[in-house]
Design a protein around this motif. Structure first.
Motif, PDB file in Angstrom:
ATOM      1  N   PRO A  16      22.897 -88.975-107.151  1.00 47.04           N
ATOM      2  CA  PRO A  16      23.005 -89.424-108.534  1.00 47.04           C
ATOM      3  C   PRO A  16      22.263 -90.736-108.735  1.00 47.04           C
ATOM      4  N   SER A  17      22.017 -91.088-109.982  1.00 48.88           N
ATOM      5  CA  SER A  17      21.313 -92.344-110.255  1.00 48.88           C
ATOM      6  C   SER A  17      22.262 -93.542-110.251  1.00 48.88           C
ATOM      7  N   HIS A  18      23.569 -93.265-110.372  1.00 43.98           N
ATOM      8  CA  HIS A  18      24.580 -94.322-110.309  1.00 43.98           C
ATOM      9  C   HIS A  18      25.606 -93.941-109.239  1.00 43.98           C
ATOM     10  N   ILE A  19      25.891 -94.880-108.343  1.00 47.64           N
ATOM     11  CA  ILE A  19      26.821 -94.618-107.243  1.00 47.64           C
ATOM     12  C   ILE A  19      27.916 -95.688-107.232  1.00 47.64           C
ATOM     13  N   ASP A  20      29.063 -95.311-106.698  1.00 47.85           N
ATOM     14  CA  ASP A  20      30.208 -96.223-106.650  1.00 47.85           C
ATOM     15  C   ASP A  20      30.049 -97.175-105.471  1.00 47.85           C
ATOM     16  N   SER A  21      29.390 -98.287-105.727  1.00 53.98           N
ATOM     17  CA  SER A  21      29.134 -99.257-104.662  1.00 53.98           C
ATOM     18  C   SER A  21      30.261-100.259-104.496  1.00 53.98           C
ATOM     19  N   TRP A  22      31.312-100.121-105.288  1.00 49.61           N
ATOM     20  CA  TRP A  22      32.408-101.092-105.205  1.00 49.61           C
ATOM     21  C   TRP A  22      33.283-100.845-103.982  1.00 49.61           C
ATOM     22  N   HIS A  23      33.333 -99.618-103.522  1.00 48.68           N
ATOM     23  CA  HIS A  23      34.137 -99.288-102.352  1.00 48.68           C
ATOM     24  C   HIS A  23      33.276 -99.422-101.091  1.00 48.68           C
ATOM     25  N   SER A  24      33.943 -99.480 -99.965  1.00 42.97           N
ATOM     26  CA  SER A  24      33.250 -99.571 -98.680  1.00 42.97           C
ATOM     27  C   SER A  24      33.676 -98.379 -97.836  1.00 42.97           C
ATOM     28  N   PRO A  25      32.800 -97.759 -97.060  1.00 48.89           N
ATOM     29  CA  PRO A  25      31.379 -98.114 -96.866  1.00 48.89           C
ATOM     30  C   PRO A  25      30.511 -97.746 -98.057  1.00 48.89           C
ATOM     31  N   GLY A  26      29.266 -98.230 -98.023  1.00 44.61           N
ATOM     32  CA  GLY A  26      28.356 -97.999 -99.124  1.00 44.61           C
ATOM     33  C   GLY A  26      28.071 -96.524 -99.332  1.00 44.61           C
ATOM     34  N   PRO A  27      28.049 -96.071-100.579  1.00 37.50           N
ATOM     35  CA  PRO A  27      27.813 -94.659-100.876  1.00 37.50           C
ATOM     36  C   PRO A  27      26.335 -94.302-100.748  1.00 37.50           C
ATOM     37  N   THR A  28      26.059 -93.023-100.669  1.00 37.65           N
ATOM     38  CA  THR A  28      24.686 -92.553-100.508  1.00 37.65           C
ATOM     39  C   THR A  28      24.249 -91.730-101.716  1.00 37.65           C
ATOM     40  N   ALA A  29      22.936 -91.627-101.879  1.00 37.86           N
ATOM     41  CA  ALA A  29      22.313 -90.794-102.904  1.00 37.86           C
ATOM     42  C   ALA A  29      21.078 -90.168-102.272  1.00 37.86           C
ATOM     43  N   GLN A  30      20.397 -89.318-103.020  1.00 44.39           N
ATOM     44  CA  GLN A  30      19.164 -88.689-102.549  1.00 44.39           C
ATOM     45  C   GLN A  30      18.020 -89.064-103.493  1.00 44.39           C
ATOM     46  N   PHE A  31      16.913 -89.475-102.887  1.00 41.36           N
ATOM     47  CA  PHE A  31      15.697 -89.656-103.672  1.00 41.36           C
ATOM     48  C   PHE A  31      14.894 -88.362-103.562  1.00 41.36           C
ATOM     49  N   SER A  32      14.529 -87.806-104.692  1.00 37.04           N
ATOM     50  CA  SER A  32      13.850 -86.516-104.685  1.00 37.04           C
ATOM     51  C   SER A  32      12.511 -86.592-105.391  1.00 37.04           C
ATOM     52  N   LEU A  33      11.604 -85.692-104.998  1.00 34.71           N
ATOM     53  CA  LEU A  33      10.308 -85.546-105.644  1.00 34.71           C
ATOM     54  C   LEU A  33       9.841 -84.105-105.450  1.00 34.71           C
ATOM     55  N   ARG A  34       8.900 -83.718-106.269  1.00 37.24           N
ATOM     56  CA  ARG A  34       8.327 -82.375-106.152  1.00 37.24           C
ATOM     57  C   ARG A  34       6.871 -82.517-105.720  1.00 37.24           C
ATOM     58  N   PRO A  35       6.549 -82.154-104.467  1.00 38.90           N
ATOM     59  CA  PRO A  35       5.185 -82.330-103.966  1.00 38.90           C
ATOM     60  C   PRO A  35       4.257 -81.200-104.415  1.00 38.90           C
ATOM     61  N   SER A  36       2.980 -81.509-104.405  1.00 41.41           N
ATOM     62  CA  SER A  36       1.959 -80.504-104.689  1.00 41.41           C
ATOM     63  C   SER A  36       0.779 -80.773-103.775  1.00 41.41           C
ATOM     64  N   GLY A  37       0.208 -79.706-103.211  1.00 42.30           N
ATOM     65  CA  GLY A  37      -0.962 -79.844-102.366  1.00 42.30           C
ATOM     66  C   GLY A  37      -0.696 -80.368-100.979  1.00 42.30           C
ATOM     67  N   ALA A  38       0.545 -80.313-100.524  1.00 45.09           N
ATOM     68  CA  ALA A  38       0.866 -80.808 -99.191  1.00 45.09           C
ATOM     69  C   ALA A  38       0.398 -79.808 -98.140  1.00 45.09           C
ATOM     70  N   VAL A  39      -0.429 -80.264 -97.209  1.00 43.29           N
ATOM     71  CA  VAL A  39      -0.910 -79.426 -96.117  1.00 43.29           C
ATOM     72  C   VAL A  39       0.077 -79.548 -94.956  1.00 43.29           C
TER      73      VAL A  39
END
Length: 245
Positions: A16-39
């Motif tokens: 997600p673009s917003h994560i619950d960083s107030w709690h510990s341990p730190g939360p995770t998210a995924q950075f995504s992209l759509r590739p084109s032309g990858a050999v």
């Protein structure tokens, strides 16, 4: 582009673009992209610049995972606390070694992807407050007095407390202040002793709570900005000094 390759990408986003960083341990998210032309597929996705909050966001792996819809993702983490990290540098490498570069920090097109904590919308609220014992002698500066604050809700969690003794004229004297164990809900116990020189009389307890987002709320303090104590004023009776027998 750093070569004649047709490698490129679109659809940059944190999920997600917003994560619950107030709690510990730190939360995770995924950075995504759509590739084109990858050999040979995408072999690496490197996030190189987080802007002004570089210490608040971390990439956990540069090795991408290919999703069923054809996008690739890499895991990221937001550290505890308030932050907003806008990605300013990105290097994508395919199996052939060709690269595509994005982000203003690398002199390339903007990425337009930001990772932030969830907004601190629920400031600390209190259901009940008790003090034990409710009576102490004026010269007794050794007995520990226990104040229990029942926190009902808080997005960011209470981590600071300023405690006051309010006399009959409405004058508030600071008893103590500082950090406390982060409490999102439930009882918060604070111990204090009677300040030296406190005169006999009936006092009320007031306090100010601070959450991890630096928002403050007050209860039982003089002035219109403070909320009334739930259940009525919390009193501390200071009796005449105890005398030795």
């Amino acid at each position: 582009m750093t070569s004649d390759s047709v490698l490129s990408a679109t659809g940059f986003a944190f999920t997600p673009s917003h994560i619950d960083s107030w709690h510990s341990p730190g939360p995770t998210a995924q950075f995504s992209l759509r590739p084109s032309g990858a050999v040979g597929g995408v072999s690496s996705v490197q996030l190189t610049n987080w802007g002004n909050n570089a210490n608040q966001c971390q990439q956990l792996s540069t090795t991408p995972t290919v999703q069923a819809d054809g996008t690739v993702t890499v895991p990221v983490r937001g550290l505890r606390g308030q932050f907003s990290c806008q990605l300013h540098g990105l290097i994508i490498t395919d199996g052939h070694g060709d690269q595509a570069v994005y982000g203003s920090a690398l002199g390339a097109p903007d990425i337009d992807a930001t990772l932030a904590n969830i907004p601190d919308t629920v400031w600390p609220t209190v259901d009940a407050v008790t003090v034990t014992p409710g009576t102490v002698a004026a010269n007794d500066t050794q007995t520990w007095i226990k104040l229990t604050i029942d926190v009902s809700a808080s997005t960011a969690g209470v981590n600071g407390l300023d405690l006051y003794l309010v006399d009959a004229s409405g004058h508030a004297d600071s008893i103590q202040s500082g950090g406390v164990s982060t409490t999102f809900s439930g009882p918060l116990d604070e111990y204090f002793t009677l300040p030296q020189g406190t005169a006999p009389g009936t006092y009320t307890i007031g306090f100010r709570l601070q959450d991890q987002g630096y928002n403050t709320v007050s209860y039982g303090l003089p002035g219109s900005g403070s909320q009334p104590m739930p259940g009525g004023p919390v009193t501390l009776t200071v009796t005449d000094p105890a005398t030795a027998r």
